[in-house]
Motif scaffolding. Structure first.
Motif, PDB file in Angstrom:
ATOM      1  N   ARG A 180       0.842  -1.195   0.000  1.00 64.20           N
ATOM      2  CA  ARG A 180       0.000   0.000   0.000  1.00 64.20           C
ATOM      3  C   ARG A 180       0.875   1.242   0.000  1.00 64.20           C
ATOM      4  O   ARG A 180       1.717   1.413   0.882  1.00 64.20           O
TER       5      ARG A 180
ATOM      6  N   GLU B  78       1.441   4.467   8.945  1.00 64.87           N
ATOM      7  CA  GLU B  78       2.191   3.240   9.162  1.00 64.87           C
ATOM      8  C   GLU B  78       3.024   2.915   7.928  1.00 64.87           C
ATOM      9  O   GLU B  78       2.573   3.097   6.804  1.00 64.87           O
TER      10      GLU B  78
ATOM     11  N   ASP C 195      -4.371   8.182   7.694  1.00 67.03           N
ATOM     12  CA  ASP C 195      -3.660   6.927   7.832  1.00 67.03           C
ATOM     13  C   ASP C 195      -4.329   5.922   6.897  1.00 67.03           C
ATOM     14  O   ASP C 195      -5.539   5.695   6.980  1.00 67.03           O
TER      15      ASP C 195
ATOM     16  N   PRO D 260      -3.557  -8.391   5.435  1.00 68.05           N
ATOM     17  CA  PRO D 260      -2.733  -7.186   5.604  1.00 68.05           C
ATOM     18  C   PRO D 260      -1.694  -7.102   4.500  1.00 68.05           C
ATOM     19  O   PRO D 260      -1.298  -8.135   3.932  1.00 68.05           O
TER      20      PRO D 260
ATOM     21  N   ARG E  48      -4.434   2.808   6.815  1.00 68.98           N
ATOM     22  CA  ARG E  48      -5.143   1.703   7.456  1.00 68.98           C
ATOM     23  C   ARG E  48      -6.610   2.059   7.680  1.00 68.98           C
ATOM     24  O   ARG E  48      -7.499   1.210   7.504  1.00 68.98           O
ATOM     25  N   ASP E  49      -6.868   3.320   8.062  1.00 71.40           N
ATOM     26  CA  ASP E  49      -8.248   3.749   8.288  1.00 71.40           C
ATOM     27  C   ASP E  49      -9.027   3.808   6.974  1.00 71.40           C
ATOM     28  O   ASP E  49     -10.199   3.425   6.916  1.00 71.40           O
TER      29      ASP E  49
END
Length: 369
Positions: A135, A184, A142, A168, A144-145
């Motif tokens: 990613r 991240e 972020d 992931p 991930r969100d």
């Protein structure tokens, strides 16, 4: 290796992926960019591009999705929906993209899939082929969100491809300077392809007065007034040269103050070094571009992620966050006279310059395969 790069079919999403894609290509890897719409212009960078969204119309998706969620729609227009509005819009978009991306990947057989947070169809394809997914951030949220919000709306597409959840990523690439936003992953210096256009010679050197560049979004929609009308209204009272980049026809059809000039699409990153400030619509690419150049910026708080981006910049002290209607001659003057803004912007610029360039990540990505 063969790298499939997947992006939502929007210019502001595709162009930040191009520098790393070019670095991979220049290192001898085979790269294919999967996108659509205005993003197909990335082919001008010399990359092979595959259209995964023929007839793409983002407005049509919004008109189908938001009437079913009026409270989120209202918050999205105000810029206060967080990731909820993005989850609705890009969940619906990725439901359309997943099948063509999986089909393309099945035919082309990449060794690695690189995707942006709003293009989780790439992660689905990687999971189907059992190859690493990476990613690459292109926003100031972020990732991930964003992926979580989008994937929450992607249940049918996941099931169509035999997945109960999205695995992931093998890695993530974080482009936000840590003093501005937390992301991240492996740090990577922000860079972006800026498209075509020639930079006039006079924009390569500072003018007699401080120069303020003013841009607008490549994507327009409800609530997207942008900063240009307010800047033009205040310009005559500002001791600066104001340059409107690609303004709309309504603006160019009217008489403009003597200190306002107009240019078409230009390589903005080449114009920033000789400028004193940037005024923009609050997009992540514009915010990151000004930070990288060490320029104070005025980011307008509008729909989607624009309020979020503008407030992050203002919180860092590197610029101003204002609603378009609150832009005044005083705020424009502050942009070019406030040493605190310039000092903070310079600090962030040095922070970003210390991050690895896209080419520095190529070997590390290859090691994932």
């Amino acid at each position: 290796m063969r790298v499939l790069v997947v992006s939502a079919p929007l210019v502001g999403h595709v162009f930040p992926l191009v520098p790393l894609a070019v670095a991979l290509r220049d290192a001898g890897h085979d790269v294919l960019l999967a996108t659509g719409g205005g993003g197909l212009a990335a082919a001008e960078a010399g990359l092979p591009v595959h259209d995964i969204a023929p007839g793409f119309d983002f407005g049509r998706i919004a008109l189908r999705v938001f009437p079913r969620h009026p409270l989120i729609a209202r918050a999205e227009l105000a810029g206060t929906a967080g990731t909820r509005g993005a989850g609705l819009l890009f969940g619906a978009l990725n439901d359309q993209l997943t099948d063509p991306v999986v089909a393309l990947a099945t035919e082309w057989r990449p060794d690695l899939v690189l995707h942006e947070p709003f293009a989780v169809a790439g992660a689905v394809a990687a999971a189907r082929l059992v190859v690493p997914a990476v990613r690459q951030e292109n926003a100031l949220f972020d990732g991930r969100d964003l992926v979580g919000a989008t994937t929450a709306r992607l249940g049918p597409a996941l099931r169509r491809h035999g997945l109960s959840e999205l695995p992931p990523p093998a890695a993530a690439l974080a482009v936000a300077p840590p003093s501005v936003a937390t992301q991240e992953g492996w740090p990577m210096r922000h860079a972006s392809y800026v498209g075509g256009g020639e930079l006039p010679a006079w924009l390569r050197e500072p003018g007699e007065r401080p120069r303020i560049l003013v841009t607008r979004s490549t994507l327009t929609g409800p609530g997207d007034q942008g900063p240009v009308p307010a800047v033009v209204a205040a310009a005559a009272e500002v001791d600066a040269e104001i340059v409107l980049v690609r303004p709309d026809r309504r603006t160019t059809a009217r008489a403009l103050p003597d200190n306002v000039r107009v240019v078409d699409w230009i390589p903005l990153d080449e114009a920033l070094p000789a400028s004193a400030a940037l005024v923009h619509h609050g997009g992540a690419g514009s915010a990151l571009g000004a930070l990288a150049a060490g320029l104070p910026q005025l980011a307008t708080m509008g729909p989607g992620d624009r309020r979020h981006n503008a407030e992050l910049v203002a919180r860092r002290g590197a610029g101003l966050a204002l609603r378009p209607r609150d832009i005044t001659a005083r705020s424009l003057t502050q942009l070019v006279t406030d040493d605190r803004l310039r000092t903070a912007a310079g600090q962030v610029s040095r922070e970003m310059a210390a991050m690895p360039a896209p080419a520095d990540l190529v070997a590390r990505l290859a090691a994932l395969v």
